[in-house]
Design an enzyme around this catalytic site. Structure first.
Site, mmCIF file in Angstrom:
data_model
loop_
_atom_site.group_PDB
_atom_site.id
_atom_site.type_symbol
_atom_site.label_atom_id
_atom_site.label_comp_id
_atom_site.label_asym_id
_atom_site.label_seq_id
_atom_site.Cartn_x
_atom_site.Cartn_y
_atom_site.Cartn_z
ATOM 1 N NE ARG A 256 -6.113 44.355 -56.342
ATOM 2 C CZ ARG A 256 -4.508 44.730 -56.760
ATOM 3 N NH1 ARG A 256 -4.222 45.669 -56.162
ATOM 4 N NH2 ARG A 256 -4.541 43.691 -56.573
ATOM 5 C CB THR A 257 -9.501 38.537 -54.171
ATOM 6 O OG1 THR A 257 -9.995 39.834 -55.421
ATOM 7 C CG2 THR A 257 -11.385 38.877 -53.680
ATOM 8 C CG HIS B 282 -13.175 38.338 -60.203
ATOM 9 N ND1 HIS B 282 -14.038 39.046 -58.605
ATOM 10 C CD2 HIS B 282 -12.562 39.023 -59.816
ATOM 11 C CE1 HIS B 282 -13.037 38.720 -57.561
ATOM 12 N NE2 HIS B 282 -11.915 39.077 -58.341
ATOM 13 N NE ARG C 17 -9.085 35.027 -57.630
ATOM 14 C CZ ARG C 17 -8.285 36.680 -57.473
ATOM 15 N NH1 ARG C 17 -6.999 37.047 -57.383
ATOM 16 N NH2 ARG C 17 -9.374 37.204 -57.555
ATOM 17 C CE LYS D 272 0.701 16.407 -47.811
ATOM 18 N NZ LYS D 272 -0.295 15.850 -46.545
#
Ligand code: NCD
Length: 298
Positions: free
Chosen positions: A50-51, A128, A100, A79
């Site tokens: 969703r986000t 959030h 995120r 890496k």
């Protein structure tokens, strides 16, 4: 430069302005080319449906475009590149970054190394904010937010959506009932902050004991990925479930929200009930994130 990192940085006027802007967008009163020529970077170090997709879609609906790092395994993170270096480089490619990350505080750290605005799309068990804005937007479409009685149910320990939402609700004189399985209660730091803000929080262990007094029931999933091991997750999994019978104990106007994804905490029979607002809630991610992107980029 305007970053959006935590609800703690926002006052009620700032939140209301974003919700009003989202409302205007939903009513189609906006310039669909407002962000033409702008580029957004999507940096997701944790899964998202969703986000990520709603930020991308919101950007496209404003005439802008998005670039994505792809999965952690496919990027230089694999890496051993530090977040600080990735941000220093990517902020030279784009006009804003949505991040995120599994570590609490990652978005704040990123904002210190970024030459463009950073929007926190979830930092570990921290915050959030874009989810909170769409949660508030959904509540406000159903009833006045002021003085609302909200039950937060589920993993209140690791659930960042509940941490953000509780702090934002404190700006609206809300009363909070915190209902969590043992061991997953709201962290003491959040409880202290809410107390300092004068917010009434009552803790319960069973939703049956409090549902009759609620206006909003905010259900969350157990945040399995934050548990130290599978056994401790399995001990708690499936310890609560919202059913039509349970909603029968509530007042008619109760709305049921969930940030999604759900696992098994809401019986699918609830979906057809007028109280169920979680899919609409997810759709509100578009106007709300359009409003946020307009604010930081226009
Ligand atoms: C939430 C999250 O990532 O914190 N998802 C979302 O953005 N809607 C909730 C969750 O993962 O349980």
């Amino acid at each position: 430069m305007r970053h959006i990192i935590s609800v703690r940085d926002m006052d009620r006027a700032a939140i209301d302005a974003l919700l009003d802007a989202a409302y205007e967008i939903e009513a189609r009163r906006y310039n669909p080319q407002r962000l033409a020529g702008k580029i957004l970077a999507l940096l997701f170090y944790e899964p998202s449906t969703r986000t990520r997709m709603s930020f991308e879609s919101a950007m496209a609906r404003l005439g802008g475009s998005s670039v994505t790092m792809g999965s952690v395994e496919a990027s230089s993170v694999a890496k051993g590149e530090t977040l600080a270096d990735t941000i220093r480089v990517v902020s030279g490619y784009v006009d804003a970054i949505v991040l995120r990350h599994p570590k609490e505080g990652a978005a704040r750290l990123a904002s210190e190394f970024s030459s463009v605005p950073v929007i926190n799309a979830g930092d570990g068990a921290g915050q959030h904010p874009s989810q909170t804005l769409l949660d508030l937007y959904t509540i406000r479409r159903a009833m006045p937010i002021n003085g609302v009685r909200v039950g937060l149910l589920g993993d209140l320990r690791y659930g960042r959506t509940t941490h953000s939402l509780a702090l934002a609700l404190s700006l609206y004189g809300a009363e909070i009932a915190a209902v969590a399985p043992k061991g997953l209660e709201l962290p003491s730091g959040i409880l202290r902050e809410l107390a300092d803000r004068g917010t009434s929080v009552t803790e319960y262990s069973a939703i049956e004991d409090v549902i009759a007094g609620l206006d909003v029931l905010y259900v969350t999933r157990i945040q399995r990925e934050r548990f130290p091991d599978t056994a401790s997750y399995l001990d708690i999994a499936s310890s609560y479930r919202i059913t039509p019978e349970l909603i029968g104990l509530a007042r008619d106007h109760l709305i049921v929200l969930h940030p999604l994804p759900r696992v098994d905490e809401i019986d699918p029979r609830v979906d057809a009930m007028p109280n169920a607002k979680y899919f609409e809630q997810a759709h509100h991610g578009i106007p709300v994130r359009m409003a946020m992107l307009s604010e930081v980029l226009a």
